[in-house]
Design an enzyme around this catalytic site. Sequence first.
Site, short mmCIF file in Angstrom:
data_model
loop_
_atom_site.label_atom_id
_atom_site.label_comp_id
_atom_site.label_asym_id
_atom_site.label_seq_id
_atom_site.Cartn_x
_atom_site.Cartn_y
_atom_site.Cartn_z
N GLU A 482 0.83 -1.22 0.00
CA GLU A 482 0.00 0.00 0.00
C GLU A 482 0.86 1.26 0.00
OE1 GLU A 482 -2.94 -0.39 -0.83
OE2 GLU A 482 -3.12 -2.53 -0.38
N HIS A 485 1.67 2.21 -3.50
CA HIS A 485 0.60 2.99 -4.14
C HIS A 485 0.67 4.45 -3.69
CE1 HIS A 485 -1.69 -0.01 -6.24
NE2 HIS A 485 -1.95 -0.74 -5.17
N GLU A 511 -0.68 -1.20 -10.43
CA GLU A 511 -0.12 -2.03 -9.35
C GLU A 511 1.41 -2.14 -9.43
OE1 GLU A 511 -1.75 -3.23 -6.76
OE2 GLU A 511 -3.76 -2.69 -7.44
N HIS A 613 -13.67 -6.70 -5.37
CA HIS A 613 -12.81 -6.14 -6.42
C HIS A 613 -13.56 -6.05 -7.76
CE1 HIS A 613 -9.31 -6.73 -3.86
NE2 HIS A 613 -8.60 -6.10 -4.75
N ALA A 616 -17.68 -4.36 -6.84
CA ALA A 616 -17.90 -3.09 -6.13
C ALA A 616 -16.65 -2.20 -6.17
CB ALA A 616 -18.28 -3.38 -4.68
#
Length: 696
Positions: A482, A485, A511, A613, A616
């Site tokens: 994370e 990101h 990613e 994923h 939603a």
Amino acid sequence: MATESHNNPLLEDFVFPPFDIIESHHVGPGIRSLLKQLERDLVELEATVEPTWPKLVEPLEKIIDRLSVVWGIVNHLNAVKDSPELRYAIEEVQPEKVQFQLRLSQSKPIFYAFKAIRESSSWESLSDAQKRIVEAQIRDAVLNGISLEDGKRQQFNEIEQELEKLAQKFEENVLDATKKYEKLVTDKKDIEGMPTTALAMAAQKAISKGYENATVENGPWVITLDGPSYRSVMQHARNRFLREEVYRAYVTRASSGDLNNTPIIDQILKLRLEKAKLLGYDNYAEVSMEKKMATVSKAEELIEELRSASWSSAIQDMEDIKIFAKGQNATEADELNLWDIKFWSERLRESSYHINEEELRPFLSLPKVIDGLFSLAKMLFAVDIDPADGLAPVWNEDVKLYCVKDSYGAPMAYFYFDPYSRPSEKHGGAWVSVVVGRSRALSRDGTSSRLPIVHIVCNQTPPLAGKPSLMTFREVEAVFHEFGHALQHMLTKQDEGFVSGNRGIEWDAVELPSTFMENWCYQRDTLRSIAKHYETGESLPEEVCLKLRSARTFRAGSELLRQLRFASVDMELHTKYVPGGSESVFDIDHRVGQKTHLIPLLPEDRFLCSLTHIFADDYAAGYYSYQWAEVLAFDAFSAFEEAGLDNDKAIKEMGLKFRETILALGGGKSPLEVFIEFRGREPLPEAMLRYNGLLP
């Protein structure tokens, strides 16, 4: 209770959102008031628009940004502080928000102004980033139905409204179904093998359920389907019946009763197909691929290539487990089932590498992991990260705020970190979302760009019994992932808000930085810096570090196949599936499962009902993006290996190159060009196959 808009915290002029005072009753009045203002701004823009940057792009960016910032706050609170009141407030106002977004994205004056820029003589004088913004705006307007005749556009808009509602409901059902399951265990025999950390969480849960005398040693214990609890049972509980019960509950979440997502899935797929046909495509995957690097056939090729590369190693994995379980005189050795695999593979891993996940935890405390991660960021990207708690309000006392500074000490970005699992109010999984992105048009002082602010949200083991959060290695990887990101948002150099951070990047490349950062967990120096005993500060012994690194490819083929099941079923549902046809979504999942799972899925497996994923989130017809980006990420990391991982000077140079390309350029250039600028060539899959143990 109505709240006047003039004292509504959602509408304040803030740098950091006032998270501590926003209540559900602010949502309706706040959003409605905002939409009225934005509608006035849009009418004015349409009346005065000219095909220039100051008269088109900047005012448009301001309108879009204002809505995405305020709605983003509401959405964020919905994900980390769920409540019936907040759900209701969102449900009430969501249709109006979607209606405005459609009105904006289908604005003819804005569309024609972008086309005029594209066709003007000044086109060649625009920067790469500006060209990509114009082309994306034209493409997105078409994908948002601008070219449809009135009747069809009306139908399109109704579909969009319905899809937004269904996605919201899907996610709520998953959260509620996960919360609903509670298994009370009173007999010590039933929890044999379970680690102390898991039992401490289960006893704490029992106390919260009214068993005030619950203790770690004597129970009672309450087991849930929340990530940390579920994984502990699957990996460590010796009681096979318990594992089976919890496994069955997990793979059938949100598939029955009031929380049944099956009709929602059917409706979502039906509407996505209708939407695709209205836009002139054969299926929804083709629509999705308009914003990707890949094409449908390229994505399918990659999935199949990886699947066939992993299959034989997965067969070997299964054989190894069977032999091992037999050697341990396990009664189930000859007929291992889906709830046995994680348990026996964990025992085999402990035996082969002498690594015990629970014994590692004291060496993986969150404060030390964060210190090591920040030191790595400093070495690779020349940034300092300092605590900034108290600078801004937060939504939970466990949330920390940090400031990212350049080598001169000037702030570049801020991020909130919300690390722990809170099953009663927080969605599962881990994610990064943007509070505000970098932007020149939204500068507060008219000279320097607005700085990015982001959220990093995880769901790891909380601090228990006065100790800090003691993590599993998987939880460490999630934090690194994370953070990758977040870096792309925080270290962006793009001043055009439409392409700063990861905005405007083809989705199957987003990613890259996250997967790239995961690789560093296994690099010797990083491992030594994060893995220090939380009490004594002693480093994890060198031989254990080596074992951890060599265990990295343990069962990698099997794990990759599990991901490929989701990627395959996602593609199949968005290309070939016929809504209401002879084959249900679960038939397709089971058919795909035959090519990705050595043990057939349970007939009642309904895991699709909790796969947010795809139903939603933004990964519809895009789950393959994880594998696509892995090819890029592992290849990027191998550039550091080639430079020499123990050569600090070379690593720093390579880190700055990565920062100046992959992390800095955002959506201002195509991801392939950006990759080539970093790597000097197109991406190759060898590194990815090697890291997954599929190549020597």
